[in-house]
Scaffold this motif. Sequence first.
Motif, PDB file in Angstrom:
ATOM      1  N   UNK A   9       0.846  -1.193   0.000  1.00 47.19           N
ATOM      2  CA  UNK A   9       0.000   0.000   0.000  1.00 47.19           C
ATOM      3  C   UNK A   9       0.883   1.245   0.000  1.00 47.19           C
ATOM      4  N   UNK A  10       0.747   2.078  -1.025  1.00 45.31           N
ATOM      5  CA  UNK A  10       1.566   3.278  -1.128  1.00 45.31           C
ATOM      6  C   UNK A  10       0.776   4.543  -0.813  1.00 45.31           C
ATOM      7  N   UNK A  11      -0.564   4.463  -0.889  1.00 47.16           N
ATOM      8  CA  UNK A  11      -1.433   5.600  -0.581  1.00 47.16           C
ATOM      9  C   UNK A  11      -2.858   5.077  -0.515  1.00 47.16           C
ATOM     10  N   UNK A  12      -3.787   5.849   0.027  1.00 48.22           N
ATOM     11  CA  UNK A  12      -5.180   5.406   0.011  1.00 48.22           C
ATOM     12  C   UNK A  12      -5.634   5.083  -1.414  1.00 48.22           C
ATOM     13  N   UNK A  13      -6.197   3.893  -1.592  1.00 45.74           N
ATOM     14  CA  UNK A  13      -6.698   3.419  -2.891  1.00 45.74           C
ATOM     15  C   UNK A  13      -5.595   3.214  -3.929  1.00 45.74           C
ATOM     16  N   UNK A  14      -4.340   3.207  -3.486  1.00 47.59           N
ATOM     17  CA  UNK A  14      -3.229   3.044  -4.431  1.00 47.59           C
ATOM     18  C   UNK A  14      -2.233   2.021  -3.881  1.00 47.59           C
ATOM     19  N   UNK A  15      -1.846   1.051  -4.718  1.00 51.33           N
ATOM     20  CA  UNK A  15      -0.877   0.053  -4.286  1.00 51.33           C
ATOM     21  C   UNK A  15       0.044  -0.310  -5.444  1.00 51.33           C
ATOM     22  N   UNK A  16       1.159  -0.950  -5.109  1.00 50.38           N
ATOM     23  CA  UNK A  16       2.028  -1.562  -6.110  1.00 50.38           C
ATOM     24  C   UNK A  16       2.123  -3.050  -5.813  1.00 50.38           C
ATOM     25  N   UNK A  17       2.292  -3.815  -6.869  1.00 49.55           N
ATOM     26  CA  UNK A  17       2.499  -5.256  -6.753  1.00 49.55           C
ATOM     27  C   UNK A  17       3.979  -5.529  -6.926  1.00 49.55           C
ATOM     28  N   UNK A  18       4.575  -6.226  -5.964  1.00 53.08           N
ATOM     29  CA  UNK A  18       5.992  -6.574  -6.023  1.00 53.08           C
ATOM     30  C   UNK A  18       6.099  -8.090  -6.130  1.00 53.08           C
ATOM     31  N   UNK A  19       6.778  -8.562  -7.148  1.00 52.39           N
ATOM     32  CA  UNK A  19       6.944  -9.998  -7.335  1.00 52.39           C
ATOM     33  C   UNK A  19       8.437 -10.313  -7.458  1.00 52.39           C
ATOM     34  N   UNK A  20       8.969 -11.016  -6.472  1.00 52.94           N
ATOM     35  CA  UNK A  20      10.362 -11.464  -6.484  1.00 52.94           C
ATOM     36  C   UNK A  20      10.380 -12.975  -6.652  1.00 52.94           C
ATOM     37  N   UNK A  21      11.353 -13.481  -7.385  1.00 51.00           N
ATOM     38  CA  UNK A  21      11.392 -14.921  -7.640  1.00 51.00           C
ATOM     39  C   UNK A  21      12.819 -15.418  -7.813  1.00 51.00           C
ATOM     40  N   UNK A  22      12.971 -16.705  -7.562  1.00 53.72           N
ATOM     41  CA  UNK A  22      14.197 -17.444  -7.884  1.00 53.72           C
ATOM     42  C   UNK A  22      13.738 -18.774  -8.458  1.00 53.72           C
ATOM     43  N   UNK A  23      13.875 -18.921  -9.766  1.00 57.80           N
ATOM     44  CA  UNK A  23      13.392 -20.113 -10.466  1.00 57.80           C
ATOM     45  C   UNK A  23      14.488 -20.596 -11.415  1.00 57.80           C
ATOM     46  N   UNK A  24      14.827 -21.884 -11.305  1.00 57.11           N
ATOM     47  CA  UNK A  24      15.900 -22.460 -12.128  1.00 57.11           C
ATOM     48  C   UNK A  24      17.198 -21.671 -11.993  1.00 57.11           C
ATOM     49  N   UNK A  25      17.449 -21.173 -10.782  1.00 58.16           N
ATOM     50  CA  UNK A  25      18.695 -20.462 -10.512  1.00 58.16           C
ATOM     51  C   UNK A  25      18.718 -19.016 -10.976  1.00 58.16           C
ATOM     52  N   UNK A  26      17.621 -18.537 -11.565  1.00 63.59           N
ATOM     53  CA  UNK A  26      17.556 -17.170 -12.086  1.00 63.59           C
ATOM     54  C   UNK A  26      16.709 -16.316 -11.158  1.00 63.59           C
ATOM     55  N   UNK A  27      17.304 -15.274 -10.611  1.00 65.90           N
ATOM     56  CA  UNK A  27      16.574 -14.355  -9.763  1.00 65.90           C
ATOM     57  C   UNK A  27      15.894 -13.277 -10.593  1.00 65.90           C
ATOM     58  N   UNK A  28      14.768 -12.769 -10.093  1.00 62.45           N
ATOM     59  CA  UNK A  28      14.062 -11.718 -10.807  1.00 62.45           C
ATOM     60  C   UNK A  28      13.270 -10.878  -9.821  1.00 62.45           C
ATOM     61  N   UNK A  29      12.945  -9.661 -10.240  1.00 65.99           N
ATOM     62  CA  UNK A  29      12.116  -8.767  -9.443  1.00 65.99           C
ATOM     63  C   UNK A  29      11.310  -7.870 -10.353  1.00 65.99           C
ATOM     64  N   UNK A  30      10.019  -7.695 -10.028  1.00 68.17           N
ATOM     65  CA  UNK A  30       9.139  -6.856 -10.830  1.00 68.17           C
ATOM     66  C   UNK A  30       8.256  -6.020  -9.917  1.00 68.17           C
ATOM     67  N   UNK A  31       7.981  -4.795 -10.352  1.00 67.21           N
ATOM     68  CA  UNK A  31       7.059  -3.913  -9.641  1.00 67.21           C
ATOM     69  C   UNK A  31       6.038  -3.400 -10.647  1.00 67.21           C
ATOM     70  N   UNK A  32       4.749  -3.485 -10.275  1.00 62.43           N
ATOM     71  CA  UNK A  32       3.700  -2.980 -11.151  1.00 62.43           C
ATOM     72  C   UNK A  32       2.728  -2.127 -10.350  1.00 62.43           C
TER      73      UNK A  32
END
Length: 281
Positions: A117-140
Amino acid sequence: TMMLVVLSLVVLAVAAMGIGTRRQRGALTADTERLIRAGAAHASSLAIRDEGLGDLPPPVARYLRLALPLRKAIEQVRLTQTGTLRTDATAERWMAFEAAHLVVPPAAGFLWNARVRVAPLLHVRVRDALIDGIGSGQVSLMSAFPVSAATGGLEMNSGSLHRYLAEAVWYPSALLPSSQLQWTPIDATKALATLTNGRVSVSLEFRFEDSGEVTGIYTPARWGTFAGGYKQVPWEGHFREYRERDGVMVPTHGEVGWYLDNAWRAVWKGTVAAYRIQVRE
């Protein structure tokens, strides 16, 4: 006319959000399926035997006897976490989050999907992963519109593996000695765990209470993003309030942070709200 223009823009924005949300959900489903398939492909026949712990550093053996009373290998863990985080160690603002966390220890992988939650009625989705040895991060933004993303590379892969190893207190069979994980004694209350996944190897100092509980982890050099670039910085985490969940002793609270200017600064504080495991029978 102006009203029609505004209405059209609103309709377009809603449609764009719907399309973006479906795309994000599709990507999450695909990542989840890839992670579970990787777990099936790496499933081992590891049997947990109490007598096999005798060669470990004493605090590690005590911990594993405490944490794994069922003596079964964990194939999957699904956690629900709540807490607060901040974007960097110097930010004053903390934001509330809720996260679903899937870990597949046979694949040394995870998928962390958080709503921040970043503000009232406003949020970001954060997805972090480690799959098959590959790390990743995404924000939407609003779980629909991509804001930033990074995948792969030594720094990302290593940082993600460090996180996986630190959080193994929630899937402790991953801390059993194996061809990928080795323990080195330090003293009566500390031991060094070294985990190798493909070409990446990381180490963490685990700190133990006399009762057996892991109370903290530490490394002098974990890759992180600082001032727009990657840098290796000392990183430390703390765990407390162990409870029996699904036959496993796990901490219910944790926090992690970086050392900047010789001071430890937390960036994440979380509580386990729900915990479910799948074990190898």
